[in-house]
Design a protein around this motif. Structure first.
Motif, PDB file in Angstrom:
ATOM      1  N   ASP A 140      -5.781  24.116  10.733  1.00  0.00           N
ATOM      2  CA  ASP A 140      -4.651  24.401   9.842  1.00  0.00           C
ATOM      3  C   ASP A 140      -3.936  23.048   9.644  1.00  0.00           C
ATOM      4  O   ASP A 140      -3.131  22.624  10.469  1.00  0.00           O
ATOM      5  N   PHE A 141      -4.271  22.359   8.526  1.00  0.00           N
ATOM      6  CA  PHE A 141      -3.843  20.973   8.352  1.00  0.00           C
ATOM      7  C   PHE A 141      -2.763  20.838   7.289  1.00  0.00           C
ATOM      8  O   PHE A 141      -2.863  21.435   6.216  1.00  0.00           O
ATOM      9  N   GLU A 142      -1.712  20.044   7.592  1.00  0.00           N
ATOM     10  CA  GLU A 142      -0.696  19.810   6.553  1.00  0.00           C
ATOM     11  C   GLU A 142      -0.123  18.403   6.674  1.00  0.00           C
ATOM     12  O   GLU A 142      -0.040  17.848   7.768  1.00  0.00           O
ATOM     13  N   ILE A 143       0.251  17.837   5.493  1.00  0.00           N
ATOM     14  CA  ILE A 143       0.940  16.543   5.492  1.00  0.00           C
ATOM     15  C   ILE A 143       2.324  16.781   4.918  1.00  0.00           C
ATOM     16  O   ILE A 143       2.460  17.430   3.877  1.00  0.00           O
ATOM     17  N   HIS A 144       3.351  16.280   5.605  1.00  0.00           N
ATOM     18  CA  HIS A 144       4.713  16.504   5.136  1.00  0.00           C
ATOM     19  C   HIS A 144       5.444  15.165   4.977  1.00  0.00           C
ATOM     20  O   HIS A 144       5.498  14.372   5.909  1.00  0.00           O
ATOM     21  N   TYR A 145       6.005  14.941   3.771  1.00  0.00           N
ATOM     22  CA  TYR A 145       6.768  13.711   3.517  1.00  0.00           C
ATOM     23  C   TYR A 145       8.257  14.040   3.553  1.00  0.00           C
ATOM     24  O   TYR A 145       8.683  15.040   2.960  1.00  0.00           O
ATOM     25  N   SER A 146       9.059  13.173   4.198  1.00  0.00           N
ATOM     26  CA  SER A 146      10.481  13.517   4.348  1.00  0.00           C
ATOM     27  C   SER A 146      11.260  13.416   3.039  1.00  0.00           C
ATOM     28  O   SER A 146      12.327  13.990   2.923  1.00  0.00           O
ATOM     29  N   ASP A 147      10.787  12.662   2.039  1.00  0.00           N
ATOM     30  CA  ASP A 147      11.416  12.686   0.708  1.00  0.00           C
ATOM     31  C   ASP A 147      10.399  12.309  -0.362  1.00  0.00           C
ATOM     32  O   ASP A 147       9.240  12.023  -0.047  1.00  0.00           O
ATOM     33  N   ASP A 148      10.852  12.294  -1.621  1.00  0.00           N
ATOM     34  CA  ASP A 148       9.908  12.106  -2.736  1.00  0.00           C
ATOM     35  C   ASP A 148       9.633  10.651  -3.093  1.00  0.00           C
ATOM     36  O   ASP A 148       8.783  10.370  -3.931  1.00  0.00           O
ATOM     37  N   LEU A 149      10.405   9.727  -2.503  1.00  0.00           N
ATOM     38  CA  LEU A 149      10.201   8.316  -2.858  1.00  0.00           C
ATOM     39  C   LEU A 149       8.835   7.833  -2.373  1.00  0.00           C
ATOM     40  O   LEU A 149       8.301   8.380  -1.406  1.00  0.00           O
ATOM     41  N   PRO A 150       8.272   6.820  -3.040  1.00  0.00           N
ATOM     42  CA  PRO A 150       6.985   6.338  -2.517  1.00  0.00           C
ATOM     43  C   PRO A 150       7.166   5.649  -1.149  1.00  0.00           C
ATOM     44  O   PRO A 150       8.195   5.025  -0.906  1.00  0.00           O
ATOM     45  N   PHE A 151       6.199   5.837  -0.291  1.00  0.00           N
ATOM     46  CA  PHE A 151       6.248   5.217   1.036  1.00  0.00           C
ATOM     47  C   PHE A 151       5.303   4.021   1.012  1.00  0.00           C
ATOM     48  O   PHE A 151       4.097   4.190   1.195  1.00  0.00           O
ATOM     49  N   LYS A 152       5.856   2.854   0.739  1.00  0.00           N
ATOM     50  CA  LYS A 152       4.994   1.671   0.603  1.00  0.00           C
ATOM     51  C   LYS A 152       5.160   0.714   1.780  1.00  0.00           C
ATOM     52  O   LYS A 152       6.287   0.454   2.211  1.00  0.00           O
ATOM     53  N   VAL A 153       4.039   0.200   2.269  1.00  0.00           N
ATOM     54  CA  VAL A 153       4.106  -0.817   3.331  1.00  0.00           C
ATOM     55  C   VAL A 153       3.108  -1.932   3.006  1.00  0.00           C
ATOM     56  O   VAL A 153       2.095  -1.679   2.348  1.00  0.00           O
ATOM     57  N   PRO A 154       3.388  -3.151   3.484  1.00  0.00           N
ATOM     58  CA  PRO A 154       2.382  -4.196   3.331  1.00  0.00           C
ATOM     59  C   PRO A 154       1.278  -3.943   4.360  1.00  0.00           C
ATOM     60  O   PRO A 154       1.583  -3.694   5.533  1.00  0.00           O
ATOM     61  N   GLY A 155       0.040  -3.951   3.943  1.00  0.00           N
ATOM     62  CA  GLY A 155      -0.999  -3.631   4.928  1.00  0.00           C
ATOM     63  C   GLY A 155      -2.398  -3.994   4.488  1.00  0.00           C
ATOM     64  O   GLY A 155      -2.613  -4.532   3.402  1.00  0.00           O
ATOM     65  N   ASP A 156      -3.332  -3.679   5.378  1.00  0.00           N
ATOM     66  CA  ASP A 156      -4.757  -3.885   5.120  1.00  0.00           C
ATOM     67  C   ASP A 156      -5.325  -2.475   4.930  1.00  0.00           C
ATOM     68  O   ASP A 156      -5.364  -1.676   5.876  1.00  0.00           O
ATOM     69  N   ARG A 157      -5.726  -2.156   3.695  1.00  0.00           N
ATOM     70  CA  ARG A 157      -6.089  -0.776   3.355  1.00  0.00           C
ATOM     71  C   ARG A 157      -7.171  -0.213   4.278  1.00  0.00           C
ATOM     72  O   ARG A 157      -7.002   0.849   4.872  1.00  0.00           O
TER      73      ARG A 157
ATOM     74  N   LEU B  51       0.838  -1.209   0.000  1.00  0.00           N
ATOM     75  CA  LEU B  51       0.000   0.000   0.000  1.00  0.00           C
ATOM     76  C   LEU B  51       0.863   1.246   0.000  1.00  0.00           C
ATOM     77  O   LEU B  51       1.929   1.280   0.614  1.00  0.00           O
ATOM     78  N   GLU B  52       0.361   2.255  -0.663  1.00  0.00           N
ATOM     79  CA  GLU B  52       1.053   3.536  -0.727  1.00  0.00           C
ATOM     80  C   GLU B  52       0.471   4.433   0.379  1.00  0.00           C
ATOM     81  O   GLU B  52      -0.732   4.740   0.373  1.00  0.00           O
ATOM     82  N   ILE B  53       1.319   4.795   1.330  1.00  0.00           N
ATOM     83  CA  ILE B  53       0.853   5.580   2.485  1.00  0.00           C
ATOM     84  C   ILE B  53       0.195   6.899   2.048  1.00  0.00           C
ATOM     85  O   ILE B  53      -0.813   7.328   2.612  1.00  0.00           O
ATOM     86  N   ALA B  54       0.757   7.543   1.001  1.00  0.00           N
ATOM     87  CA  ALA B  54       0.211   8.838   0.569  1.00  0.00           C
ATOM     88  C   ALA B  54      -1.239   8.675   0.115  1.00  0.00           C
ATOM     89  O   ALA B  54      -2.093   9.531   0.412  1.00  0.00           O
ATOM     90  N   GLU B  55      -1.527   7.559  -0.568  1.00  0.00           N
ATOM     91  CA  GLU B  55      -2.899   7.328  -1.045  1.00  0.00           C
ATOM     92  C   GLU B  55      -3.834   7.146   0.154  1.00  0.00           C
ATOM     93  O   GLU B  55      -4.939   7.682   0.190  1.00  0.00           O
ATOM     94  N   ILE B  56      -3.344   6.419   1.168  1.00  0.00           N
ATOM     95  CA  ILE B  56      -4.161   6.184   2.385  1.00  0.00           C
ATOM     96  C   ILE B  56      -4.430   7.528   3.081  1.00  0.00           C
ATOM     97  O   ILE B  56      -5.568   7.835   3.440  1.00  0.00           O
ATOM     98  N   LEU B  57      -3.371   8.324   3.245  1.00  0.00           N
ATOM     99  CA  LEU B  57      -3.541   9.587   3.974  1.00  0.00           C
ATOM    100  C   LEU B  57      -4.420  10.573   3.203  1.00  0.00           C
ATOM    101  O   LEU B  57      -5.207  11.313   3.818  1.00  0.00           O
ATOM    102  N   ASN B  58      -4.328  10.544   1.852  1.00  0.00           N
ATOM    103  CA  ASN B  58      -5.217  11.424   1.076  1.00  0.00           C
ATOM    104  C   ASN B  58      -6.672  11.003   1.236  1.00  0.00           C
ATOM    105  O   ASN B  58      -7.563  11.853   1.340  1.00  0.00           O
ATOM    106  N   THR B  59      -6.899   9.686   1.260  1.00  0.00           N
ATOM    107  CA  THR B  59      -8.269   9.197   1.449  1.00  0.00           C
ATOM    108  C   THR B  59      -8.802   9.640   2.823  1.00  0.00           C
ATOM    109  O   THR B  59      -9.943  10.085   2.949  1.00  0.00           O
ATOM    110  N   VAL B  60      -7.925   9.538   3.834  1.00  0.00           N
ATOM    111  CA  VAL B  60      -8.329   9.940   5.196  1.00  0.00           C
ATOM    112  C   VAL B  60      -8.646  11.441   5.213  1.00  0.00           C
ATOM    113  O   VAL B  60      -9.675  11.877   5.751  1.00  0.00           O
ATOM    114  N   GLU B  61      -7.773  12.230   4.590  1.00  0.00           N
ATOM    115  CA  GLU B  61      -7.977  13.691   4.575  1.00  0.00           C
ATOM    116  C   GLU B  61      -9.300  14.036   3.875  1.00  0.00           C
ATOM    117  O   GLU B  61     -10.075  14.865   4.374  1.00  0.00           O
ATOM    118  N   ASN B  62      -9.559  13.364   2.735  1.00  0.00           N
ATOM    119  CA  ASN B  62     -10.819  13.642   2.023  1.00  0.00           C
ATOM    120  C   ASN B  62     -12.021  13.307   2.895  1.00  0.00           C
ATOM    121  O   ASN B  62     -12.988  14.060   2.956  1.00  0.00           O
TER     122      ASN B  62
END
Ligand code: ADP
Length: 271
Positions: free
Chosen positions: A137-154, A114-125
């Motif tokens: 005043d909400f912000e999401i900050h990623y420490s670098d541009d690489l995809p953040f992928k983890v094995p998980g249950d969406r 799973l791509e963490i950014a996709e999960i967090l965008n879904t949560v934000e929406n």
């Protein structure tokens, strides 16, 4: 008997022998008794949590049938409250179902990448209405541009970050800042191999140190009145803890009274 300030329960069996001696066997029943006690405490808590809105609903129905029958203004007000109480019961039942589902699945490790950014965008929406309503005043900050992928249950990870973000909004300051920080770590205590950590930070009143260790217990609340007022069920962090365990991850809670709280979920990158 009592050992180091906790009760220990033994069942003793005395078996007489022909030589006049006896064999006494002790069976440690502590955990069984504790599990039984926890189960009955849980049932008592659920009954209490359900009974409170039910009593309110019955009371309002009676009033609407009687004294408020011809009072249109009171009727609208009472119907609003009844809707809120029904909503509370609904949230409680869905949290109970989520908790029991995730407890049952705890031994099965999720593997979907799973791509963490996709999960967090879904949560934000999903929470955009509350974010706007509370002027967060909400912000999401990623420490670098690489995809953040983890094995998980969406669905379960969406629930984890929704619960944490909802709490940051509920217990944070009105118009305050809520930040989500996503970092990569080569190693992290309690996790095998590299990990991805998501920290949700608010600027609310914070939590006194002696409560922190108990926050993930079912129905544990620092301020029950505040929790109910903001629509809490007292189960959100218990669900978070079980989902994180199921992913072999770690939950860390840091808080400073008067300054805010940080909830960090670290998830292993490898299964
Ligand atoms: P609830 O549905 O009551 O919010 P949770 O299990 O999500 O239940 O949280 C348990 C308790 O922890 C809450 O009732 C609240 O007292 C405290 N809590 C959780 N998150 C925060 C936070 N970000 N700031 C302050 N207190 C918090």
């Amino acid at each position: 008997t009592t050992e180091a300030s906790r009760d220990v329960i033994y069942e003793a069996h005395v078996i007489p022998r022909s030589d006049g001696c006896a064999v006494i066997s002790f069976i440690d029943k502590t955990h069984k008794e504790e599990a039984g006690q926890m189960r009955s405490d849980f049932v008592a808590n659920v009954s209490h949590e359900l009974r409170t809105p039910l009593t309110a609903l019955s009371g309002f129905i009676e009033t609407l049938r009687g004294p408020a029958r011809d009072d249109a203004e009171a009727r609208d007000r009472f119907l609003d409250i009844m809707e809120q109480e029904a909503g509370r019961m609904n949230r409680l039942v869905s949290d109970l179902l989520s908790l029991s589902r995730v407890e049952d699945m705890e031994r099965m490790r999720p593997t979907d990448p799973l791509e963490i950014a996709e999960i967090l965008n879904t949560v934000e929406n999903g929470l955009s209405g509350v974010i706007r309503a509370q002027d967060v005043d909400f912000e999401i900050h990623y420490s670098d541009d690489l995809p953040f992928k983890v094995p998980g249950d969406r669905d379960q990870l969406i629930q984890v970050f929704t619960n944490l973000l909802e709490n940051a909004i509920k217990y944070g300051k009105i118009s305050g800042k809520v930040s989500v920080l996503v970092n990569r770590h080569k190693s992290r205590r309690g996790i095998r191999g590299p990990a991805i950590c998501v920290t949700i930070e608010d600027q609310g009143d914070g939590i006194a140190a002696h409560h922190i260790g108990r926050l993930t217990e079912r129905f544990y609340r620092v301020d029950g009145h505040r929790s109910r007022e903001v629509g809490g069920t007292g189960l959100g962090l218990a669900i978070v803890k079980h989902v994180v365990n199921r992913h072999r991850g770690r939950l860390r809670i840091e808080s400073e009274q008067g300054r805010g709280s940080r909830f960090t979920v670290c998830l292993p990158v490898k299964t």
